[in-house]
Design a protein around this motif. Structure first.
Motif, mmCIF file in Angstrom:
data_model
loop_
_atom_site.group_PDB
_atom_site.id
_atom_site.type_symbol
_atom_site.label_atom_id
_atom_site.label_comp_id
_atom_site.label_asym_id
_atom_site.label_seq_id
_atom_site.Cartn_x
_atom_site.Cartn_y
_atom_site.Cartn_z
ATOM 1 N N SER A 175 -1.873 7.462 4.081
ATOM 2 C CA SER A 175 -0.417 7.765 4.574
ATOM 3 C C SER A 175 0.448 6.632 4.378
ATOM 4 N N PHE A 176 1.713 6.971 4.018
ATOM 5 C CA PHE A 176 2.543 5.784 3.728
ATOM 6 C C PHE A 176 4.014 6.032 4.505
ATOM 7 N N TYR A 177 4.255 4.997 5.223
ATOM 8 C CA TYR A 177 5.774 5.316 5.810
ATOM 9 C C TYR A 177 6.672 3.971 5.656
ATOM 10 N N TYR A 178 7.312 3.677 4.819
ATOM 11 C CA TYR A 178 8.152 2.608 4.776
ATOM 12 C C TYR A 178 8.878 2.114 5.973
ATOM 13 N N GLY A 179 9.618 2.928 6.317
ATOM 14 C CA GLY A 179 10.658 2.800 7.586
ATOM 15 C C GLY A 179 11.548 1.614 7.595
ATOM 16 N N ASN A 180 11.683 0.992 6.183
ATOM 17 C CA ASN A 180 12.441 -0.138 6.133
ATOM 18 C C ASN A 180 11.968 -1.341 7.115
ATOM 19 N N TYR A 181 10.790 -1.632 7.158
ATOM 20 C CA TYR A 181 9.971 -2.677 8.010
ATOM 21 C C TYR A 181 10.475 -3.931 7.438
ATOM 22 N N ASP A 182 10.947 -4.112 6.160
ATOM 23 C CA ASP A 182 11.258 -5.655 5.819
ATOM 24 C C ASP A 182 12.901 -5.659 5.754
ATOM 25 N N GLN A 183 13.680 -4.728 6.089
ATOM 26 C CA GLN A 183 15.049 -4.638 6.231
ATOM 27 C C GLN A 183 15.710 -4.825 4.897
ATOM 28 N N LYS A 184 15.016 -4.520 3.688
ATOM 29 C CA LYS A 184 15.534 -4.615 2.546
ATOM 30 C C LYS A 184 15.945 -3.214 1.931
ATOM 31 N N SER A 185 15.850 -2.348 2.512
ATOM 32 C CA SER A 185 16.021 -0.757 2.120
ATOM 33 C C SER A 185 15.531 -0.664 0.631
ATOM 34 N N SER A 186 14.469 -1.132 0.399
ATOM 35 C CA SER A 186 13.845 -0.863 -0.952
ATOM 36 C C SER A 186 12.398 -0.533 -0.834
ATOM 37 N N PRO A 187 12.200 0.826 -0.815
ATOM 38 C CA PRO A 187 10.639 1.287 -0.656
ATOM 39 C C PRO A 187 9.996 1.135 -1.963
ATOM 40 N N PRO A 188 8.658 0.555 -1.724
ATOM 41 C CA PRO A 188 7.999 -0.041 -3.184
ATOM 42 C C PRO A 188 7.410 1.230 -3.759
ATOM 43 N N SER A 189 6.771 0.957 -4.839
ATOM 44 C CA SER A 189 5.894 2.077 -5.726
ATOM 45 C C SER A 189 4.852 0.918 -6.126
ATOM 46 N N PHE A 190 3.470 1.585 -5.882
ATOM 47 C CA PHE A 190 2.124 0.766 -6.267
ATOM 48 C C PHE A 190 1.001 1.990 -6.361
ATOM 49 N N ASP A 191 -0.009 1.548 -6.809
ATOM 50 C CA ASP A 191 -1.118 2.406 -7.095
ATOM 51 C C ASP A 191 -2.020 2.590 -6.036
ATOM 52 N N LEU A 192 -2.741 3.539 -5.936
ATOM 53 C CA LEU A 192 -3.676 3.859 -4.929
ATOM 54 C C LEU A 192 -4.957 4.300 -5.586
ATOM 55 N N GLN A 193 -6.086 3.553 -5.223
ATOM 56 C CA GLN A 193 -7.506 3.679 -5.809
ATOM 57 C C GLN A 193 -8.493 4.126 -4.963
ATOM 58 N N PHE A 194 -9.628 4.819 -5.253
ATOM 59 C CA PHE A 194 -10.677 5.012 -4.478
ATOM 60 C C PHE A 194 -11.947 4.973 -5.411
ATOM 61 N N ASP A 195 -12.886 4.295 -4.977
ATOM 62 C CA ASP A 195 -14.012 3.941 -5.476
ATOM 63 C C ASP A 195 -14.008 3.797 -6.787
ATOM 64 N N GLY A 196 -13.094 2.801 -7.166
ATOM 65 C CA GLY A 196 -13.151 2.382 -8.626
ATOM 66 C C GLY A 196 -12.354 3.114 -9.449
ATOM 67 N N ASN A 197 -11.844 4.283 -9.016
ATOM 68 C CA ASN A 197 -10.996 5.073 -9.624
ATOM 69 C C ASN A 197 -9.504 5.150 -9.271
ATOM 70 N N HIS A 198 -8.700 5.437 -10.240
ATOM 71 C CA HIS A 198 -7.294 5.567 -10.173
ATOM 72 C C HIS A 198 -7.035 6.912 -9.345
ATOM 73 N N TRP A 199 -6.369 6.834 -8.278
ATOM 74 C CA TRP A 199 -6.095 7.994 -7.463
ATOM 75 C C TRP A 199 -4.647 8.451 -7.976
ATOM 76 N N VAL A 200 -3.601 7.727 -7.453
ATOM 77 C CA VAL A 200 -2.207 8.299 -7.538
ATOM 78 C C VAL A 200 -1.336 6.969 -7.690
ATOM 79 N N THR A 201 -0.089 7.257 -8.314
ATOM 80 C CA THR A 201 0.811 6.166 -8.084
ATOM 81 C C THR A 201 1.856 6.537 -6.887
ATOM 82 N N VAL A 202 1.889 5.858 -5.873
ATOM 83 C CA VAL A 202 2.569 6.110 -4.616
ATOM 84 C C VAL A 202 3.837 5.820 -4.737
ATOM 85 N N GLU A 203 4.759 6.768 -4.292
ATOM 86 C CA GLU A 203 6.192 6.620 -4.375
ATOM 87 C C GLU A 203 6.620 6.777 -2.816
#
Length: 643
Positions: free
Chosen positions: A95-123
């Motif tokens: 689970s992912f909740y940005y909540g503007n923790y860095d006060q930049k109002s810029s939620p990031p995108s990145f990859d999620l992986q499991f056991d050496g496999n690509h899972w999903v690109t997190v938005e």
């Protein structure tokens, strides 16, 4: 009590590799707390050390679990490591909740992986949390969940991580080499989310109520048997949606992602009341106007009917509809549904020769057993007269050097997200071809990692490594570059290494090393051991016992292990009484357990009690370390460290 310590350590190692998993990690938190669903959450500091704990802005708070997170500003990928059992089917939810923790109002995108496999690109989102769930059969002895940076300045983070074991018979209509990515899981006819404790496997069933000619209905059954198939919780079968007239059609899904994708579909049907002889509920499931089955669905009362469809292709134009048959006096109904995307075939991971597993060798003059144990136990060295923990490759390096223990996940996969200090081949099952560990603050002697026979480059310069240069380095067949400069190695350079063809060897700035201009007439062993007794580590020429492995097995139950150990203990002590010379057993190193249990309550109890217990074991084991019988095994005692 002291004589039982080795067996207690063995028990903890084996149990941590075989227990069912129910783990709930509140990322970025260090507290233990229970939520409204009676799920006990633990902080993540025992699972990972890298990254920074952060808190969302107060104005964006949505729940205690989602209000904390861990963000990663270094490394290509950062991984959580959870013990599991090979061949176990698990649900993993991140689970992912940005909540503007860095006060930049810029939620990031990145990859999620499991056991050496690509899972999903997190938005991620400024205001909403997202979660991703996957079901699969574990191929190794652990589960790794990693986040990887894919865009400059967009740092990956994670808010919560959950792992649940499920019965192997569940979701088994797909080949075990393929994961199931959750698209949708719904409970119809209710306005409340269903999960643990109503669902023992803690699946999250999202409520969907009727509308547009559909009505909500509740079951009057006192008991609903859900023990078969994929074991839906009774709570989701106590409600349903149905049509307002016998001719009503129920359209369930319309439009999937662009392009053709394979999906796995579960539908659950349970009659909500006992029908009389004049009533009949019968309907077909149509996919794009074509029947999915060659017979209609007729729901049963106090039980359920499950329809699954495996590996059929859908597109953005696909529709799934429930249509009453001509002889039905009642409209269709549905209680619950699950829709999964079938993922790509899972990797087997980096080649095992490069040290992704460890085993416990138990032997005497009668037999030898090789047991695969928890990777947590690989961080420590354990020895008895008849038992030796065998650690090789990267696991050996990680168990020896504390600074490397926090590197988790598959070392090479998915490409290009290998660990920062290695290079890997491009083979489907990759090999590690280079180690770049210069200036890592490594100290002590080098462990044996001779199983990593694909290595071409090794760079250990500018550390504090000491002891003799190990001869196994000369046995690496592909080694071309070996940089050991600026360390504290001593003794002569092995002839097999200095004479190795095609090797560029660098050993400068090792003051105690015997080179052509530095005499080796008086050796450290002669100065330190005038009685001629070999010292521990690589100075001792005594080889480990080469007892052949007669039985190789992964032991599924704790009872079998204790039976074997009990027999060998009796044999061992009978032998002691029959001989004049007495032998003693000892242990080196310590363990701080991280165990998973079949319930969240047991997880936290074992975490607290196990730490205090293992601290006590650590003290006793260190007191006995000098008494190891080196006639059978030579053990290199590891410096004390923490996870």
């Amino acid at each position: 009590m002291d004589s039982h310590l080795p067996f207690l350590v063995l028990a903890l190692c084996i149990l941590s590799a075989s227990a069912d998993v129910f783990v709930s990690i509140d990322c970025g938190s260090s507290d233990i707390h229970t939520d409204e669903n009676l799920i006990i959450w633990s902080g993540d500091n025992i699972y990972i050390q890298n990254g920074e704990s952060r808190v969302v802005q107060n104005s964006n708070s949505i729940s205690p679990i989602m209000d904390t997170l861990r963000v990663f500003t270094t490394r290509k990928k950062n991984c959580y490591f959870i013990e599991a059992k090979k061949g176990e089917r698990v649900i993993v939810r991140a689970s992912f909740y940005y909540g503007n923790y860095d006060q930049k109002s810029s939620p990031p995108s990145f990859d999620l992986q499991f056991d050496g496999n690509h899972w999903v690109t997190v938005e991620t989102s400024n205001t909403e949390y997202v979660y991703y769930e996957i079901i699969y059969v574990v191929k190794g002895d652990s589960i790794s969940v990693c986040v990887a940076q894919t865009k400059p300045g967009q740092f990956p983070f994670i808010s919560a991580l959950e792992v649940r074991s499920v019965d192997l018979s569940m979701y088994s209509n797909v080949d075990q080499d393929y994961p199931l990515h959750l698209i949708r899981r719904v409970a119809y006819g209710t306005n409340e989310t269903v999960r643990y404790v109503d669902d023992r496997y803690d699946r999250i069933w999202t409520p969907v109520v009727g509308g547009n000619g559909l009505t909500n209905v509740a079951s009057d059954a006192i008991f609903i048997d859900t023990s078969a198939w994929d074991q839906p919780p009774p709570a989701v079968l106590r409600n349903a949606i149905t049509g307002s007239s016998p001719s009503t059609r129920i359209q369930l899904l319309k439009g999937f992602s662009s392009g053709d994708v394979p999906i796995y579909l579960n539908m659950y049907f349970s009659e909500v009341t006992q029908l009389d002889s004049t009533e009949r509920r019968s309907f077909q499931v149509l996919v794009d106007s074509e029947p999915l089955l060659d017979h209609p669905i007729i729901p049963t009362y106090s039980n359920f009917t499950e329809l699954y469809a495996s590996n059929f292709t859908v597109s953005s134009n696909t529709t799934i509809t429930l249509v009453p048959t001509s002889d039905s006096s009642l409209p269709p109904l549905i209680n619950a549904m699950e829709v999964f995307l079938i993922g790509d075939v899972m990797t087997d991971g980096t080649n095992n020769n490069d040290g992704t597993t460890c085993s416990l060798l138990i032997s005497n003059e009668y037999f030898t057993i090789n047991i695969f144990v928890s990777r947590i136990c690989c961080q420590y060295k354990l020895a008895m007269n008849f038992a030796l923990l065998q650690v090789e490759g990267l696991a050996s390096l990680k168990s020896t050097f504390d600074v490397l223990q926090d590197w988790g996940g598959d070392p090479c996969l998915p490409a290009p997200y290998s660990w920062d200090w290695i290079n890997c081949s491009s083979d489907p099952t990759p090999r590690i071809t280079a180690l770049y560990l210069s200036s890592f603050g490594l100290s002590g002697p080098l462990p044996d990692f001779s199983s990593m026979d694909a290595l071409e480059t090794i760079d250990f310069h500018n550390n504090s490594l000491n002891g003799p240069i190990p001869e196994f380095l000369a046995t690496l067949p592909n080694l071309k570059q070996l940089n050991l400069a600026s360390n504290q190695f001593s003794g002569p350079i092995p002839d097999s290494l200095s004479n190795k063809n095609g090797l560029n060897l660098v050993v400068t700035s090792n003051p105690e090393l015997c080179t052509s201009g530095n005499s080796c007439e008086t050796t450290n062993s002669a100065r330190n051991n005038p009685g001629g007794v070999g010292s521990s580590g690589y100075n001792n020429k005594k080889k480990k016992s080469k007892v052949p492995v007669i039985v190789g097995t992964t032991v599924p139950t704790f009872v079998i292990i204790w039976a074997v150990l009990g027999v060998m203990t009796l044999l061992h002590y009978r032998k002691k009484r029959a001989t004049v010379a007495a032998s003693t057993s000892g242990q080196g190193g310590a363990n701080r357990p991280q165990s998973s249990s079949s319930s969240p309550i047991n997880t936290e109890m074992i975490g607290k009690m196990g730490k205090a217990f293992m601290d006590e074991i650590k003290v006793n084991m260190e007191d006995q370390a000098s008494n190891v019988d080196i006639s059978d095994y030579q053990i290199n005692q590891q410096p004390n460290g923490t996870n």
